[in-house]
Design an enzyme around this catalytic site. Structure first.
Site, mmCIF file in Angstrom:
data_model
loop_
_atom_site.group_PDB
_atom_site.id
_atom_site.type_symbol
_atom_site.label_atom_id
_atom_site.label_comp_id
_atom_site.label_asym_id
_atom_site.label_seq_id
_atom_site.Cartn_x
_atom_site.Cartn_y
_atom_site.Cartn_z
ATOM 1 N N GLY A 17 24.305 8.668 43.331
ATOM 2 C CA GLY A 17 24.565 9.836 42.752
ATOM 3 C C GLY A 17 24.181 11.312 43.590
ATOM 4 O O GLY A 17 24.114 12.564 43.345
ATOM 5 N N THR A 18 23.222 11.129 44.796
ATOM 6 C CA THR A 18 23.648 11.597 45.940
ATOM 7 C C THR A 18 24.899 13.042 46.183
ATOM 8 O O THR A 18 24.255 14.015 46.492
ATOM 9 C CB THR A 18 22.908 11.428 47.466
ATOM 10 N N ARG A 70 43.118 -2.151 34.464
ATOM 11 C CA ARG A 70 42.863 -1.021 34.473
ATOM 12 C C ARG A 70 43.750 0.115 34.224
ATOM 13 O O ARG A 70 43.321 1.071 34.325
ATOM 14 C CB ARG A 70 43.205 -1.409 36.293
ATOM 15 N N MET A 95 33.161 3.636 41.904
ATOM 16 C CA MET A 95 33.581 2.162 43.000
ATOM 17 C C MET A 95 34.682 1.528 41.638
ATOM 18 O O MET A 95 34.654 0.161 41.456
ATOM 19 C CB MET A 95 32.387 1.505 43.529
ATOM 20 N N ILE A 97 38.938 1.726 41.914
ATOM 21 C CA ILE A 97 40.470 2.130 42.100
ATOM 22 C C ILE A 97 41.387 2.670 41.085
ATOM 23 O O ILE A 97 41.601 2.324 40.419
ATOM 24 C CB ILE A 97 41.395 0.544 43.322
ATOM 25 N N ASN A 112 38.246 12.556 47.127
ATOM 26 C CA ASN A 112 38.069 11.883 46.894
ATOM 27 C C ASN A 112 36.757 12.058 48.494
ATOM 28 O O ASN A 112 37.323 12.326 49.136
ATOM 29 C CB ASN A 112 37.720 10.215 47.199
ATOM 30 N N HIS A 114 35.289 9.396 52.295
ATOM 31 C CA HIS A 114 35.035 8.321 52.372
ATOM 32 C C HIS A 114 34.752 8.785 52.990
ATOM 33 O O HIS A 114 34.213 9.591 54.345
ATOM 34 C CB HIS A 114 36.260 8.221 52.373
ATOM 35 N N ASP A 150 42.326 5.282 49.911
ATOM 36 C CA ASP A 150 42.035 5.815 50.638
ATOM 37 C C ASP A 150 43.246 6.478 51.920
ATOM 38 O O ASP A 150 42.545 6.885 53.047
ATOM 39 C CB ASP A 150 40.529 5.784 51.848
ATOM 40 N N GLN A 176 26.116 10.333 55.654
ATOM 41 C CA GLN A 176 25.928 11.098 54.103
ATOM 42 C C GLN A 176 25.376 12.583 54.318
ATOM 43 O O GLN A 176 25.817 13.516 53.777
ATOM 44 C CB GLN A 176 25.080 10.243 53.599
HETATM 45 C C1 GRF Z 1 29.496 7.469 49.581
HETATM 46 O O1 GRF Z 1 28.456 7.195 50.509
HETATM 47 C C2 GRF Z 1 30.326 7.996 49.598
HETATM 48 O O2 GRF Z 1 31.163 8.002 51.102
HETATM 49 C C3 GRF Z 1 31.255 6.985 48.965
HETATM 50 O O3 GRF Z 1 30.220 6.555 48.478
HETATM 51 C C4 GRF Z 1 29.154 6.636 48.413
HETATM 52 C C5 GRF Z 1 28.356 7.397 47.223
HETATM 53 O O4 GRF Z 1 26.983 7.653 47.723
HETATM 54 N N1 GRF Z 1 32.378 6.892 48.652
HETATM 55 P P1 GRF Z 1 26.037 8.766 46.085
HETATM 56 O O5 GRF Z 1 26.713 8.172 44.891
HETATM 57 O O6 GRF Z 1 26.605 10.420 46.112
HETATM 58 O O7 GRF Z 1 24.912 8.401 47.074
#
Ligand code: GRF
Length: 206
Positions: A17-18, A70, A95, A97, A112, A114, A150, A176
């Site tokens: 969740g960063t 799903r 995580m 789809i 999203n 990516h 994506d 990130q």
């Molecule tokens: C991120 O690096 C993003 O590119 C991918 O999932 C990761 C999630 O990281 N889609 P965080 O949970 O937000 O730290």
């Protein structure tokens, strides 16, 4: 979006969740006219849930085990989002789809991030894909979610050089850093009504 009221966001997570934290921080500093109506995780052990609780944001666990497929999972997800009056869905390391059930319920209102310069290296392990391919530059992409993996219209991108001694971990960390800058910026621009979609192209008004 531009009636002046804060836009109600949902942030969907599965892990650390960063990116959620970056959005929380940018809203707190007054940099986005939005409020996080809820954080939804498909994993009960996601650290992102703790971040939400710390900031008094309603945190919901929505696990997939109770659902046959799903689409059924997504139908309940749509109900949750509607119940919370959500106008923009922010995928932040979620995580799963999404099916057409979600995509049609929120047209051009699911984002999203990516960790590559799409359309290069979609799907999982994008940083490893970039290293293995030998590109000199990669980066990250904020895009709307459509029915593909994506593939949706691109909102913002940031470029990150690949260094000689890069490992997957080092490269991922530098990507990130850029994610935490451009994802809140894309959400800010959306909430300010600055984006309009023209086919595959997303126009950004001044
Ligand atoms: C991120 O690096 C993003 O590119 C991918 O999932 C990761 C999630 O990281 N889609 P965080 O949970 O937000 O730290």
């Amino acid at each position: 979006m531009t009636d002046g009221n804060p836009v109600r966001l949902a942030v969907l997570v599965s892990g650390n969740g960063t990116n959620l934290q970056a959005v929380i921080d940018r809203i707190a500093s007054g940099g986005i006219n939005a409020t996080i109506a809820c954080v939804i995780s498909n994993r009960r052990d996601a650290f992102a849930l703790k971040r939400a609780e710390k900031h008094n944001i309603p945190a919901i666990i929505h696990e997939s085990s109770a659902y046959a497929n799903r689409r059924e999972y997504d139908a309940v997800l749509v109900d949750m989002l509607r119940d919370h009056g959500v106008a923009l869905v922010v995928l932040a390391g979620f995580m799963r789809i999404l099916t057409d059930v979600m995509v049609t319920a929120f047209p051009h209102a699911i984002m999203n991030i990516h960790p590559a310069l799409l359309p290069a290296f979609p799907g999982l392990h994008a940083q490893k894909q970039a290293l293995d391919y030998g590109v000199r530059f990669t980066g990250c992409t904020v895009h709307f979610v459509d029915g593909g993996t994506d593939t949706g219209p691109i909102l913002l991108q940031a470029v990150v050089p690949v260094l000689e001694d890069d490992t997957e971990e080092k490269l991922a960390a530098r990507i990130q850093h850029e994610e935490h800058r451009i994802y809140p910026e894309a959400i800010h621009l959306f909430c300010a009504g600055k984006f309009s979609v023209d086919g595959r192209r997303v126009r950004l008004s001044p």
